[in-house]
Design an enzyme around this catalytic site. Structure first.
Site, PDB file in Angstrom:
ATOM      1  N   CYS A 135      17.491 -14.502   7.560  1.00 36.69           N
ATOM      2  CA  CYS A 135      16.197 -15.165   7.417  1.00 36.69           C
ATOM      3  C   CYS A 135      16.419 -16.661   7.205  1.00 36.69           C
ATOM      4  O   CYS A 135      16.440 -17.148   6.075  1.00 36.69           O
ATOM      5  CB  CYS A 135      15.401 -14.566   6.259  1.00 36.69           C
ATOM      6  N   TYR A 391     -11.025  -5.469  -0.252  1.00 40.77           N
ATOM      7  CA  TYR A 391     -12.281  -6.152   0.040  1.00 40.77           C
ATOM      8  C   TYR A 391     -13.331  -5.134   0.492  1.00 40.77           C
ATOM      9  O   TYR A 391     -14.392  -5.496   0.956  1.00 40.77           O
ATOM     10  CB  TYR A 391     -12.066  -7.208   1.128  1.00 40.77           C
ATOM     11  N   THR A 402     -10.449   1.915   0.611  1.00 42.15           N
ATOM     12  CA  THR A 402      -9.170   1.935   1.338  1.00 42.15           C
ATOM     13  C   THR A 402      -7.998   2.385   0.473  1.00 42.15           C
ATOM     14  O   THR A 402      -6.851   2.265   0.884  1.00 42.15           O
ATOM     15  CB  THR A 402      -8.862   0.536   1.899  1.00 42.15           C
TER      16      THR A 402
END
Length: 496
Positions: A135, A391, A402
């Site tokens: 990375c 949300y 969710t």
């Protein structure tokens, strides 16, 4: 702790002005000067996967109109770290400001505040951890940080130039990054045994948290296509060697997916039915939960089935893909050591990690907090924020719970790492996570440097980019917690 900082009101005003300036110059002015439209194939801006205007507009409006103030430690970090300019990682993560606060508090504490390890050790360990996954975005960032401290610059020439004490971390670095279930109390004993290169338990816990933090952060960087920051400039000639200017602003995902430039697979005729089918499965599973009276044996069987099926999750042509050699390889020991599936065909596999026998809440939290004051609270807040963040919507649907989907994502990562929750029905994973999503999850979590834009675009075609970033937050935190559970359990076994 006492923070010498600006007031919230003054800082937030400056903060919003700066973000708006970034929006104006990077989104509105540049395309006009070049006489071109924004393409879906993104190579500039915060992310190679997400249109630049979407990241910055979302980030700007969420902060400008949010009723949630930045707390003191977050303000201090932003003011000191970025001097008015948000780096690419922060902008992408800023699609979820509530999580960003929890992340920055922990990140800042690990790297800046009082702790067992000196500052230059912390950044060097960050370099070692990020380099395991090639990375360069994170490596370059912390090479620059290390250089600015102004000590031991020879260490940046490679591992052979750093102290033996740091080189002794190579073994647990590679194990935690790729096969954390292999770590034992013998690895801990080898590091803390009496000798001039030994580590105290407090120092080791700090190092382990740093390693896990940056392994997981590399997953987020690759999974979200975060581009390197152009502001990472040459310092004493070292940074330019590791991060050549030709690579500036180019996410490694382009190197592993260069033939995908003009494709636009974000829409297909079945995207509407895909979303509706997922919603229907969630509704059905919720109804079946009330009637499901599965025995403990049946729950175990479902876990074992999912664990074995994860062996079959691999992207097409994966074995033939070659990640180009990386200039950060000088910070990697034993580069051939990589991820292998926890449950392998025809082999004696390690025993399943029973989550109820060593939990973060009851065991890991108290141990890490005892040896490295306050970090347990910050980690716990970060884990909880990522898992509880919602949300109440899915794509165009509003008022949706969710939690079932979020738990499936988190627990699937732990399943691949051999961690089982006896109160979770792993049959839900197959119902909620389709194959392309599983391929993406496994790649981002286990070998993030191989993540491509095609993988990112291959699942949840109707969902917002911010929702896919939320997926990456869950994967990052699930991975970090899995690494910490194995490492802290080994430390506990050593201590007892």
């Amino acid at each position: 702790m006492i923070y010498n900082i600006k007031t919230h009101i003054n800082f937030i005003g400056l903060y919003c002005q700066n973000v708006f300036f970034i929006f104006m110059t990077n989104v509105l002015l540049v395309p006009q000067e070049k006489g071109m439209k924004m393409s879906r194939h993104i190579s500039t801006g915060p992310s190679s996967f997400i249109p630049e205007n979407e990241v910055i507009l979302n980030f700007f409006f969420q902060r400008l109109f949010s009723s949630m103030p930045l707390n003191d430690s977050t303000v201090m970090f932003l003011d000191e770290e970025f001097s008015g300019r948000m780096d690419n990682l922060t902008q992408v993560m800023g699609l979820h400001p509530h999580y960003l606060q929890a992340f920055l508090r922990c990140h800042y504490y690990l790297l800046r505040m009082d702790g067992p390890l000196p500052l230059h050790y912390r950044h060097y360990i960050a370099i070692m951890a990020a380099a395991r996954h090639q990375c360069s975005t994170l490596v370059c960032q912390h090479v620059q940080e290390f250089e600015q401290i102004g000590v031991c610059s020879d260490w940046l020439r490679g591992l052979e130039f750093c102290p033996q004490r740091l080189r002794n971390l190579n073994e647990i670095n590679k194990i935690l990054a790729h096969r954390p279930w292999l770590i034992t109390k013998q690895h801990i004993q080898a590091l803390v045994k009496t000798g001039e290169h030994s580590w105290s338990l407090a120092e080791l816990v700090h190092a382990v948290v740093l390693l896990a933090h940056f392994h997981a952060l590399a997953s987020f960087v690759f999974g979200s296509g975060v581009n390197p920051d152009p502001e990472v400039t040459e310092v004493n000639g070292v940074t330019d060697d590791i991060c050549p200017p030709a690579m500036a602003g180019l996410c490694t995902c382009h190197l592993t997916n260069s033939n995908q430039g003009n494709r636009n697979p974000l829409r297909n005729p079945d995207t509407g039915s895909e979303l509706e089918a997922l919603m229907e499965r969630m509704k059905r599973l919720l109804e079946e939960r009330e009637d499901d009276d599965a025995s403990e044996e049946e729950m175990f069987t479902r876990f074992e089935k999912e664990k074995k099926e994860s062996l079959l999750v691999v992207s097409a042509g994966f074995d033939e893909e070659v990640v180009p050699p990386s200039p950060v390889a000088r910070f990697v020991d034993d580069p051939s050591f990589g991820y292998q599936d926890f449950a392998r065909h025809g082999e004696d596999n390690p025993p399943t990690f029973k989550a109820q026998d060593y939990t973060w809440e009851d065991h890991g939290f108290s141990l890490v907090n005892r040896l490295y004051s306050d970090i347990g609270h910050l980690l716990d807040d970060k884990f909880r924020t990522a898992c509880d963040l919602t949300y109440y919507n899915m794509a165009s649907h509003e008022g949706v719970d969710t939690s079932m989907l979020r738990r499936a994502l988190f627990n699937y990562v732990h399943c691949m790492y051999g961690i089982r929750y006896d109160d979770y029905d792993y049959g839900e994973v197959n119902q909620l996570l389709e194959r392309n999503l599983k391929v993406y999850i496994k790649t981002v979590t286990c070998y993030p440097e191989r993540t491509t834009r095609r993988m990112y675009e291959s699942y949840w075609h109707q969902f917002r980019h911010s929702e896919k970033v939320h997926v990456n937050l869950l994967l990052m935190e699930a991975r970090m917690q899995a690494e910490l559970l194995y490492a802290l359990r080994a430390i506990t076994h050593y201590m007892t």
